[in-house]
Design an enzyme around this catalytic site. Structure first.
Site, PDB file in Angstrom:
ATOM      1  N   LYS A 247       1.036  -1.348   0.137  1.00 33.70           N
ATOM      2  CA  LYS A 247       0.059  -0.033   0.070  1.00 33.70           C
ATOM      3  C   LYS A 247       0.800   1.315   0.479  1.00 33.70           C
ATOM      4  CE  LYS A 247      -4.945   1.091   0.959  1.00 33.70           C
ATOM      5  NZ  LYS A 247      -5.364   0.422  -0.059  1.00 33.70           N
TER       6      LYS A 247
ATOM      7  N   GLY B 293     -23.689   4.563   3.348  1.00 32.18           N
ATOM      8  CA  GLY B 293     -22.982   4.844   2.558  1.00 32.18           C
ATOM      9  C   GLY B 293     -23.576   4.005   0.859  1.00 32.18           C
ATOM     10  N   VAL B 294     -24.181   5.180   0.256  1.00 34.74           N
ATOM     11  CA  VAL B 294     -24.576   4.812  -0.440  1.00 34.74           C
ATOM     12  C   VAL B 294     -23.615   5.733  -2.145  1.00 34.74           C
ATOM     13  CG1 VAL B 294     -26.960   3.920  -0.564  1.00 34.74           C
ATOM     14  CG2 VAL B 294     -25.951   5.905  -0.957  1.00 34.74           C
ATOM     15  N   GLY B 295     -21.861   5.183  -2.283  1.00 32.70           N
ATOM     16  CA  GLY B 295     -21.594   5.787  -3.136  1.00 32.70           C
ATOM     17  C   GLY B 295     -21.248   5.149  -3.548  1.00 32.70           C
ATOM     18  N   LYS B 296     -19.649   4.854  -4.330  1.00 29.94           N
ATOM     19  CA  LYS B 296     -19.375   4.006  -5.223  1.00 29.94           C
ATOM     20  C   LYS B 296     -20.130   2.449  -5.568  1.00 29.94           C
ATOM     21  CE  LYS B 296     -15.407   4.886  -6.304  1.00 29.94           C
ATOM     22  NZ  LYS B 296     -15.383   6.735  -5.619  1.00 29.94           N
ATOM     23  N   VAL B 297     -19.499   2.204  -4.448  1.00 30.37           N
ATOM     24  CA  VAL B 297     -20.251   0.443  -3.915  1.00 30.37           C
ATOM     25  C   VAL B 297     -21.540   0.405  -2.984  1.00 30.37           C
ATOM     26  CG1 VAL B 297     -19.359  -1.631  -1.735  1.00 30.37           C
ATOM     27  CG2 VAL B 297     -17.886   0.190  -3.242  1.00 30.37           C
ATOM     28  N   GLY B 298     -21.887   1.031  -2.386  1.00 30.63           N
ATOM     29  CA  GLY B 298     -23.127   0.919  -1.608  1.00 30.63           C
ATOM     30  C   GLY B 298     -24.764   1.219  -2.478  1.00 30.63           C
TER      31      GLY B 298
HETATM   32  N1  LIG Z   1     -14.876   1.239  -4.919  1.00 31.39           N
HETATM   33  C1  LIG Z   1     -13.953  -0.002  -3.962  1.00 31.39           C
HETATM   34  O1  LIG Z   1     -14.540  -0.854  -5.247  1.00 31.39           O
HETATM   35  C2  LIG Z   1     -13.744  -0.206  -2.754  1.00 31.39           C
HETATM   36  C3  LIG Z   1     -13.198  -1.358  -2.643  1.00 31.39           C
HETATM   37  C4  LIG Z   1     -12.930  -2.099  -1.270  1.00 31.39           C
HETATM   38  C5  LIG Z   1     -12.806  -1.076  -0.716  1.00 31.39           C
HETATM   39  N2  LIG Z   1     -13.823  -0.394  -0.659  1.00 31.39           N
HETATM   40  C6  LIG Z   1     -14.572   0.190   0.935  1.00 31.39           C
HETATM   41  O2  LIG Z   1     -16.155   0.803   0.285  1.00 31.39           O
HETATM   42  C7  LIG Z   1     -16.222   2.019   1.511  1.00 31.39           C
HETATM   43  C8  LIG Z   1     -16.866   2.929   0.063  1.00 31.39           C
HETATM   44  O3  LIG Z   1     -15.907   3.137  -0.900  1.00 31.39           O
HETATM   45  P1  LIG Z   1     -16.906   3.375  -1.900  1.00 31.39           P
HETATM   46  O4  LIG Z   1     -15.796   3.536  -3.679  1.00 31.39           O
HETATM   47  O5  LIG Z   1     -18.593   3.294  -2.273  1.00 31.39           O
HETATM   48  O6  LIG Z   1     -16.637   4.871  -1.500  1.00 31.39           O
HETATM   49  P2  LIG Z   1     -17.843   6.613  -1.455  1.00 31.39           P
HETATM   50  O7  LIG Z   1     -16.459   7.962  -1.317  1.00 31.39           O
HETATM   51  O8  LIG Z   1     -18.532   6.353  -3.553  1.00 31.39           O
HETATM   52  O9  LIG Z   1     -18.697   5.932  -0.531  1.00 31.39           O
HETATM   53  C9  LIG Z   1     -18.232   5.869   0.669  1.00 31.39           C
HETATM   54  C10 LIG Z   1     -20.132   6.826   0.606  1.00 31.39           C
HETATM   55  O10 LIG Z   1     -20.226   7.272   2.173  1.00 31.39           O
HETATM   56  C11 LIG Z   1     -20.613   8.288   2.581  1.00 31.39           C
HETATM   57  N3  LIG Z   1     -20.148   8.806   4.206  1.00 31.39           N
HETATM   58  C12 LIG Z   1     -18.820   9.170   4.117  1.00 31.39           C
HETATM   59  N4  LIG Z   1     -19.154   9.768   5.924  1.00 31.39           N
HETATM   60  C13 LIG Z   1     -21.035   8.475   5.649  1.00 31.39           C
HETATM   61  C14 LIG Z   1     -21.096   8.339   7.285  1.00 31.39           C
HETATM   62  N5  LIG Z   1     -20.538   8.681   8.497  1.00 31.39           N
HETATM   63  N6  LIG Z   1     -22.353   8.034   6.942  1.00 31.39           N
HETATM   64  C15 LIG Z   1     -23.146   8.010   6.069  1.00 31.39           C
HETATM   65  N7  LIG Z   1     -22.606   7.894   5.032  1.00 31.39           N
HETATM   66  C16 LIG Z   1     -21.025   8.643   4.455  1.00 31.39           C
HETATM   67  C17 LIG Z   1     -20.347   9.681   1.657  1.00 31.39           C
HETATM   68  O11 LIG Z   1     -21.211  10.717   0.869  1.00 31.39           O
HETATM   69  C18 LIG Z   1     -20.169   8.169  -0.317  1.00 31.39           C
HETATM   70  O12 LIG Z   1     -22.054   8.481  -0.498  1.00 31.39           O
HETATM   71  C19 LIG Z   1     -14.503   2.131   2.030  1.00 31.39           C
HETATM   72  O13 LIG Z   1     -14.542   2.179   2.761  1.00 31.39           O
HETATM   73  C20 LIG Z   1     -13.469   1.762   0.591  1.00 31.39           C
HETATM   74  O14 LIG Z   1     -12.569   1.755   1.181  1.00 31.39           O
HETATM   75  C21 LIG Z   1     -14.527   0.650  -1.959  1.00 31.39           C
END
Ligand SMILES: NC(=O)c1ccc[n+]([C@@H]2O[C@H](COP(=O)([O-])OP(=O)(O)OC[C@H]3O[C@@H](n4cnc5c(N)ncnc54)[C@H](O)[C@@H]3O)[C@@H](O)[C@H]2O)c1
Length: 360
Positions: free
Chosen positions: A82, A182-187
């Site tokens: 990392k 959390g409904v970002g890229k993964v959620g």
């Molecule tokens: N993107 C990937 O491929 C991937 C792979 C493995 C792990 N992850 C992990 O998954 C998690 C989400 O990743 P992502 O890519 O969706 O990130 P992202 O930034 O696209 O989405 C995260 C979401 O969480 C929301 N958020 C932040 N703090 C919050 C809280 N206290 N309460 C409610 N919502 C909150 C943000 O507004 C955002 O919409 C991270 O921990 C990341 O390390 C992601």
């Protein structure tokens, strides 16, 4: 850096830690390689305004070790590494800095392969790729596999189905109440999968735009104002998909869900939380087991394989989750301990094969 930070490098059981500096571009980075037992160390680059060098080093060491375990459990021929870039990505990220960083990655000759993490995106990997071939997670336009949120969500969904199978004897989520924080890229992709499987879903996100985007596709979905309110609901499954540390002592004490399975990295606020969850009868699917879809996509990209292969490997997270939960039951340990054991076993048994010398 003080004496205790240096001690940390040697006590943390890592192979190599590289400090990278380029004063004109402002680059200050640390690349930590935990293990290359299974192959080159792959893990993302975190761009974050660390308050000091010690906390940046601490994060790089912790995260690179976690990558060794994640890559091993996912069955990849990859070790764990990392990198962290110290700075505010909104202010400090420039072409010059990213390319300087790329040259340091290249200088390691493939011992470390980088990817996206907090504060870095596929477009940044495209820039880094102008200086190094040891990079993944590039954009589709630049020949990469693009954003990995969708595949990560698929893996989490498979982990959830396996957890349901273990807890309730059926892998179907039909009629099950799931809370997604959390409904970002993964959620948001995870919500698509679980709604399609018949679950009733409640979501929450700090960002109203993220909530609105999900509601466009699923207008009838329930929304909680924050994670505390979401957790106060009667849930069968809780899916933390925001930041790390989602499972702390107060959260475990009030959790109604029987299963925790989400995409966020580093969900356990401290190591004893795994036992606290098990003591309350809550089944925790280890984060680094179920969220490996992203790293599987990176490995697939580096190997130049068709996307279908990565999808198949991600779907097998179902089987690995079941295996981990069964092993945990048989050994009388929390699933996170069982997952660690499986990962360590593969690192030792497959990693040992390099002792069989090949002709040069
Ligand atoms: N993107 C990937 O491929 C991937 C792979 C493995 C792990 N992850 C992990 O998954 C998690 C989400 O990743 P992502 O890519 O969706 O990130 P992202 O930034 O696209 O989405 C995260 C979401 O969480 C929301 N958020 C932040 N703090 C919050 C809280 N206290 N309460 C409610 N919502 C909150 C943000 O507004 C955002 O919409 C991270 O921990 C990341 O390390 C992601």
């Amino acid at each position: 850096m003080n004496e205790s930070s240096i001690d940390l490098i040697f006590s943390a059981d890592h192979q190599q830690v590289v400090f990278c500096a380029d004063e004109p571009s402002g680059l200050k980075a640390i690349i930590a390689i935990h293990s290359t037992a299974l192959g080159p160390a792959l893990g993302g680059t975190r761009f974050y305004p660390y308050p000091d060098l010690s906390s940046a080093l601490d994060d790089a060491l912790r995260l690179s070790k976690a990558m060794s375990y994640k890559n091993s459990l996912a069955g990849l021929d990859l070790g764990g590494g990392k990198a962290v870039i110290i700075g505010d990505p909104a202010r400090d990220k420039t072409e010059q800095l990213l390319r300087a960083y790329g040259r340091f990655v290249q200088s390691l000759g493939g011992r470390y392969i980088t990817a996206c993490d907090v504060g870095t995106y596929t477009t940044d990997m495209d820039v880094i790729a102008r200086e190094t071939s040891h990079v993944s997670a590039r954009s589709v336009e630049h020949g990469g596999a693009g954003d990995s949120g969708g595949l990560t969500a698929l893996g989490v969904f498979q982990g959830m189905r396996a957890s349901a199978q273990h807890a309730w004897g059926t892998s179907s989520l039909s009629g099950v109440r799931v809370g997604v924080s959390g409904v970002g890229k993964v959620g948001r992709h995870l919500v698509d999968y679980i709604v399609a499987d018949g679950a009733s879903v409640v979501i929450t996100d700090l960002d109203q735009k993220a909530v609105d985007r999900v509601r466009t596709t699923h207008p009838l979905l329930d929304v909680a104002p924050d994670t505390v309110s979401l957790l106060a609901q009667d849930l069968d499954i809780y899916a933390p998909c925001a930041l790390g540390g989602a499972l702390d002592d107060p959260t475990v004490a009030i959790l109604s869900a029987r299963i925790v399975c989400g995409g966020a990295n580093n969900q356990l606020a401290h190591p004893d939380i795994g036992k606290a969850l098990a003591d309350r009868g809550i089944l925790y699917a280890p984060d680094y087991l179920v969220n490996a879809g992203g790293v599987i996509q990176c490995e697939n990209e580096v190997g130049g394989f068709p996307a279908q292969r990565a999808r198949g490997m991600t779907e097998r997270i179902f089987d690995t989750t079941l295996r981990v939960l069964e092993l945990a039951g048989a050994d009388g340990v929390p699933p996170v301990v069982a997952a660690d054991r499986l990962a360590e076993r593969r690192m030792a048994s497959v990693g040992r094969l390099t002792a069989i010398r090949l002709p040069t």
